[in-house]
Design a protein around this motif. Sequence first.
Motif, PDB file in Angstrom:
ATOM      1  N   THR A 233     -51.393 -53.317 -40.511  1.00 56.23           N
ATOM      2  CA  THR A 233     -50.410 -54.204 -41.139  1.00 56.23           C
ATOM      3  C   THR A 233     -49.026 -53.574 -41.109  1.00 56.23           C
ATOM      4  O   THR A 233     -48.883 -52.349 -41.100  1.00 56.23           O
ATOM      5  N   THR A 234     -48.011 -54.433 -41.131  1.00 60.55           N
ATOM      6  CA  THR A 234     -46.627 -53.972 -41.035  1.00 60.55           C
ATOM      7  C   THR A 234     -45.757 -54.697 -42.063  1.00 60.55           C
ATOM      8  O   THR A 234     -46.209 -55.632 -42.730  1.00 60.55           O
ATOM      9  N   ALA A 235     -44.507 -54.274 -42.183  1.00 60.98           N
ATOM     10  CA  ALA A 235     -43.616 -54.802 -43.214  1.00 60.98           C
ATOM     11  C   ALA A 235     -42.239 -55.123 -42.659  1.00 60.98           C
ATOM     12  O   ALA A 235     -41.768 -54.503 -41.707  1.00 60.98           O
ATOM     13  N   ARG A 236     -41.600 -56.089 -43.315  1.00 59.51           N
ATOM     14  CA  ARG A 236     -40.204 -56.416 -43.022  1.00 59.51           C
ATOM     15  C   ARG A 236     -39.266 -55.792 -44.048  1.00 59.51           C
ATOM     16  O   ARG A 236     -38.060 -55.732 -43.832  1.00 59.51           O
ATOM     17  N   ALA A 237     -39.823 -55.343 -45.170  1.00 62.11           N
ATOM     18  CA  ALA A 237     -39.011 -54.756 -46.243  1.00 62.11           C
ATOM     19  C   ALA A 237     -38.177 -53.603 -45.714  1.00 62.11           C
ATOM     20  O   ALA A 237     -38.650 -52.776 -44.931  1.00 62.11           O
ATOM     21  N   GLY A 238     -36.935 -53.549 -46.145  1.00 58.12           N
ATOM     22  CA  GLY A 238     -36.079 -52.431 -45.783  1.00 58.12           C
ATOM     23  C   GLY A 238     -35.456 -52.511 -44.405  1.00 58.12           C
ATOM     24  O   GLY A 238     -34.752 -51.584 -43.986  1.00 58.12           O
ATOM     25  N   LEU A 239     -35.710 -53.597 -43.668  1.00 59.17           N
ATOM     26  CA  LEU A 239     -35.152 -53.734 -42.324  1.00 59.17           C
ATOM     27  C   LEU A 239     -33.912 -54.626 -42.356  1.00 59.17           C
ATOM     28  O   LEU A 239     -33.871 -55.632 -43.061  1.00 59.17           O
ATOM     29  N   SER A 240     -32.912 -54.254 -41.578  1.00 55.72           N
ATOM     30  CA  SER A 240     -31.695 -55.051 -41.476  1.00 55.72           C
ATOM     31  C   SER A 240     -31.922 -56.214 -40.507  1.00 55.72           C
ATOM     32  O   SER A 240     -32.928 -56.270 -39.793  1.00 55.72           O
ATOM     33  N   GLU A 241     -30.970 -57.151 -40.470  1.00 51.95           N
ATOM     34  CA  GLU A 241     -31.065 -58.260 -39.516  1.00 51.95           C
ATOM     35  C   GLU A 241     -31.115 -57.738 -38.088  1.00 51.95           C
ATOM     36  O   GLU A 241     -31.824 -58.267 -37.234  1.00 51.95           O
ATOM     37  N   LYS A 242     -30.351 -56.673 -37.836  1.00 49.41           N
ATOM     38  CA  LYS A 242     -30.351 -56.066 -36.498  1.00 49.41           C
ATOM     39  C   LYS A 242     -31.731 -55.482 -36.178  1.00 49.41           C
ATOM     40  O   LYS A 242     -32.229 -55.617 -35.059  1.00 49.41           O
TER      41      LYS A 242
END
Length: 307
Positions: free
Chosen positions: A271-280
């Motif tokens: 599993t993976t996460a989108r938390a903490g990632l910028s739009e870039k």
Amino acid sequence: MSTIPFIAGASCSPAPETITPELAFKAEATTGEGSIWHPDRNTLFWVDIEGKKLYEFYPEKHDCKTWEFDRMVSTVVPETDSTVVVSLQDEIVRVNLNNGSLTPIAPIPDHAGKVRCNDGKCDPAGRLWIGTMGFGAPQGAGTLYTVLPNGTVSTKLEKVTISNGIVWTADKKYMYYNDTPTGKIARYRYDEQTGEIEFDGIAVTLAPGAGAPDGMTIDRNDHLWVAQWGGSGVYCYDPQTGELLAKVEVPAPHVASCAFGGKDMDTLYITTARAGLSEKDLEKYPLSGSLFVCKPGVSGPEPYRFK
């Protein structure tokens, strides 16, 4: 599915073997966590913590069923063919998978809403080990507990920061545990009868720039498979030597959990996460938040149930 097999226990190779996973299910989970195989149902359960959602992935259908909660949900463990046990933000509950009803098992201290449940797993005796962390991850705000089916909650470790991956060796004598910001995997002596643990040293120190240890599983050779937050992969270590044996290169920076599953327990789900990632970041890694799968050439034991 692209796989470069490695020989379990091989020593001193110049570089770890690399494994390329496939996309199993496209999702946009804020923090995809808690992956675990349910042997009775032949499905994989996982959660989206901030999304307050429990997923059940059906491999043959390449699809998921979901349940939504009124609080964060961080851990799921199998119990029976029709029930799982989950950690909500401040409580352990049983979920009836047929009708969605919840049965309270035990409250977990949340220190006036400053702390929440995080990762956990059942030990060989069927106790649920559940860790906590403070919102914003203040140092030392978390605790590692055990929970029994009768609702008894016992403190095992205090002053942890982000309580995460936890596994037991095949001989049931050792437990490995991740407090994420330490960048290390700790080993403890473990007593199955009493549930007592005793610190036994650092098994693995992660390399600089390889992320931090998050969720973790163990294979039948007692090698550790560690989801590394910020490390774009699941890394396999020999905990006796600290040697890195293999890496699953995941197309997402924040890899949060991993679990063996499938009929022969030889499929690794990630599993993976989108938390903490910028739009870039998300433009570069659009599959962040999704579920991935590979066959790493080894198998794992069936997960322990809550009992």
